[in-house]
Design an enzyme around this catalytic site. Structure first.
Site, PDB file in Angstrom:
ATOM      1  N   TRP A 131      83.502  61.275  20.810  1.00  0.00           N
ATOM      2  CA  TRP A 131      83.245  62.498  20.057  1.00  0.00           C
ATOM      3  C   TRP A 131      84.293  62.779  18.984  1.00  0.00           C
ATOM      4  CZ3 TRP A 131      87.814  64.751  20.726  1.00  0.00           C
ATOM      5  CH2 TRP A 131      88.535  64.376  21.862  1.00  0.00           C
ATOM      6  N   SER A 208      87.837  55.694  26.077  1.00  0.00           N
ATOM      7  CA  SER A 208      89.008  55.638  26.947  1.00  0.00           C
ATOM      8  C   SER A 208      88.953  54.391  27.835  1.00  0.00           C
ATOM      9  CB  SER A 208      89.023  56.881  27.825  1.00  0.00           C
ATOM     10  OG  SER A 208      87.901  56.817  28.682  1.00  0.00           O
ATOM     11  N   GLU A 229      87.466  49.350  21.737  1.00  0.00           N
ATOM     12  CA  GLU A 229      88.446  50.103  20.942  1.00  0.00           C
ATOM     13  C   GLU A 229      88.890  51.262  21.814  1.00  0.00           C
ATOM     14  OE1 GLU A 229      89.554  49.472  17.936  1.00  0.00           O
ATOM     15  OE2 GLU A 229      88.173  47.952  17.217  1.00  0.00           O
ATOM     16  N   LEU A 230      90.041  51.124  22.453  1.00  0.00           N
ATOM     17  CA  LEU A 230      90.407  52.099  23.490  1.00  0.00           C
ATOM     18  C   LEU A 230      91.600  52.971  23.063  1.00  0.00           C
ATOM     19  CD1 LEU A 230      89.852  49.667  26.500  1.00  0.00           C
ATOM     20  CD2 LEU A 230      88.206  51.170  25.368  1.00  0.00           C
ATOM     21  N   CYS A 263      92.936  58.413  18.386  1.00  0.00           N
ATOM     22  CA  CYS A 263      93.500  57.277  19.128  1.00  0.00           C
ATOM     23  C   CYS A 263      94.812  56.840  18.504  1.00  0.00           C
ATOM     24  CB  CYS A 263      92.507  56.127  19.167  1.00  0.00           C
ATOM     25  SG  CYS A 263      91.865  55.701  17.548  1.00  0.00           S
ATOM     26  N   GLU A 360      98.373  58.390  28.109  1.00  0.00           N
ATOM     27  CA  GLU A 360      97.968  58.966  26.826  1.00  0.00           C
ATOM     28  C   GLU A 360      97.669  60.460  26.984  1.00  0.00           C
ATOM     29  OE1 GLU A 360      94.047  57.931  25.393  1.00  0.00           O
ATOM     30  OE2 GLU A 360      94.724  57.949  23.311  1.00  0.00           O
TER      31      GLU A 360
END
Ligand code: NAP
Length: 474
Positions: A131, A208, A229-230, A263, A360
């Site tokens: 999102w 995530s 793509e984390l 990110c 994170e």
């Protein structure tokens, strides 16, 4: 999990969307596969025209798209408008460059004949997106795959369904054939079902570790190529000779942009001892100057977080960090507004055994570390499970680049804000995932790199020797 737009500024439930039915999923798979068969025979320049038209339509609908994005997930309206323009730029870039990037590549070989790699579509791509940049995340997958001829099914985040629908509507309005991008409000089980389907040949996820582990697990089980793509805990390294005016101007933005829900936000500031006090003082001042309010109001500078759940999770992480010994030098107070506002906070004294050292924190919390040497800065930057991006500020850009290349992440910017553009590859290493989106690398993510070797004169001389057919005359 239900697909709903809940405005995080005032908690109003704006719209709910029912889950996709089994029929809708099956129909999307069938339409996607049929389109793959059609696009295989189509001239790529036809898709380039449509993709340029997608960019034009995005710009035409920029105001409504930006409003929808701000209502879905709360970002400042100016940032939403910027996102729509960036997404149009990405579409234009792939429309301009996709054909060239996908041209066959000749190979210099000792094999008999001429060898080349051709780049073909592979089939339907299942994309699962977050999102935080509701349009940009879709476009990073959509533009290159549309050019190559891979139809796509989109499962967007549960809290940005309106943006997802509007993006898909714009693609259709621009003239993309049905099935090019089918937005479906899928359950997690339906995502796995789609991944298992033989018509799906690629899986792309941005999100995530939680989402990544589940979706990469399903893709691995079905032996489907995937890109992940984390998350990230990007370091922002300030060397002792850095230009502190630039650092002070950029550091707070690098943390607060999109309410810290990026990110590649700078989540760890690693600052040399001689400039540490100045750095912290300035960051405090900048954070204190932020004005929470309606994200639709251009005067607001601090937007709400995207959901109550995210805000509560961040508060819990902050409480745990403090309980484990971290010091709050600014922030951690409630904001007296009904929306999901979180006061920007600065933490110091984070020990190695503090959960904040390696978890994170996806919101406006800056962790600041003091270091006494360049090597200590590099070691601290690398002592982390993630490896997405980073920023290095140094008196000399070349020296900054030498430091940057010792940082174990996928992208580092020297003496500047981190930016994303279609020609720059985006992605990371370690727990930040694998594969790259955007650029010539992203263009090839779900491409069949097919080897064709052709000759008019077969070489019979060496066939018994096995795999290598050398020309016996040579
Ligand atoms: P998330 O929970 O992993 O969600 C991302 C997407 O995955 C959503 O569409 C989510 O759907 C879906 N998902 C989650 N679990 C799933 C499952 N078991 N099966 C199928 N789909 C599943 O991520 P998030 O916390 O919302 O997003 C923030 C994270 O994304 C941060 O860690 C951030 O750093 C990372 N991120 C990375 C990049 C990058 O390029 N590296 C860019 C932006 C964000 P639901 O919404 O329905 O749960």
């Amino acid at each position: 999990m239900a697909y709903r737009t809940v405005n995080p500024y005032n908690n109003e439930v704006v719209k709910e969307y029912p889950f996709a039915t089994e029929d809708e999923l099956q129909s999307a798979l069938a339409t996607g596969h049929d389109l793959y068969e059609t696009m295989k025979k189509q001239d790529i320049s036809e898709r380039a025209k449509i993709l340029h038209n997608v960019a034009a339509k995005l710009r035409e609908h920029s105001d409504e798209l930006a409003r929808a994005c701000t209502i879905d997930m709360g970002k400042l309206i100016g940032e939403s408008k910027g996102e729509v323009e960036l997404v149009a730029i990405i579409a234009d870039w792939f429309a301009d460059h996709g054909e060239d990037l996908l041209k066959p590549e000749k190979i210099d070989t000792i094999a008999t004949g001429d060898a080349e790699i051709q780049h073909h579509a592979t089939g339907v791509v299942m994309m699962v997106e977050p999102w935080n940049f509701p349009y940009y995340q879709i476009m990073r997958v959509f533009a290159p795959n549309f050019m190559v001829g891979n139809p796509m099914i989109l499962k967007h985040a549960a809290n940005t369904p309106t943006s997802a629908k509007m993006f898909a509507d714009v693609v259709a309005e621009a003239g993309a054939p049905k099935g090019s991008l089918t937005n479906l409000f899928l359950s997690y089980d339906q995502v796995t079902e789609a991944i298992d389907d033989p018509r799906v040949q690629g899986v792309a996820l941005t999100g995530s570790e939680r989402g990544g582990t589940a979706v990469a697990g399903a893709a691995g089980k079905a032996l489907k190529k995937n890109t992940m793509e984390l998350g990230g805990m990007d370091p922002f390294v300030v060397l002792g000779d850095a230009n502190m005016d630039d650092v002070n101007d950029i550091a707070w933005r690098a943390r607060i942009y999109n309410t810290g829900q990026v990110c590649t936000s700078s989540k760890r500031f690693i600052v040399m001892d001689n400039v540490y006090d100045e750095f912290v003082e300035n960051l405090k001042k900048k954070f204190a100057g932020l004005k929470p309010g309606d994200p639709m109001d251009p005067k607001t500078t601090l937007a709400p977080m995207n959901t109550e759940k995210s805000k509560n999770k961040l508060q819990k992480q902050l409480d745990d960090a403090i309980a484990a010994g971290a010091k709050v030098v600014y922030g951690n107070e409630p904001i007296d507004l009904p929306g999901q506002f979180f006061m920007p906070t600065i933490l110091t004294d984070i020990d190695k055994d503090n959960p904040a050292y390696s978890e994170e924190m996806f919101g406006p919390i800056a962790a600041v570390y003091k270091v006494h040497s360049e090597q200590e800065a590099i070691d601290l930057a690398n002592d982390n499970p993630y490896g997405l991006g980073g920023i290095v500020f140094a008196g000399d850009a070349d020296h900054g680049a030498e430091v940057a290349s010792q940082i174990e992440t996928g992208m580092v910017f020297v003496n500047n804000f981190m930016s994303t553009l279609p020609e720059l590859p985006f992605g990371g290493v370690k727990l930040s995932g694998y594969g790259r989106e955007m650029s010539h690398i992203g263009q090839m993510a779900f491409v069949n790199e097919q080897l064709i070797v052709k000759t008019d004169k077969p070489n019979m001389g060496n066939l018994a020797g096995g795999l290598v057919a050398l020309d016996p005359q040579e």
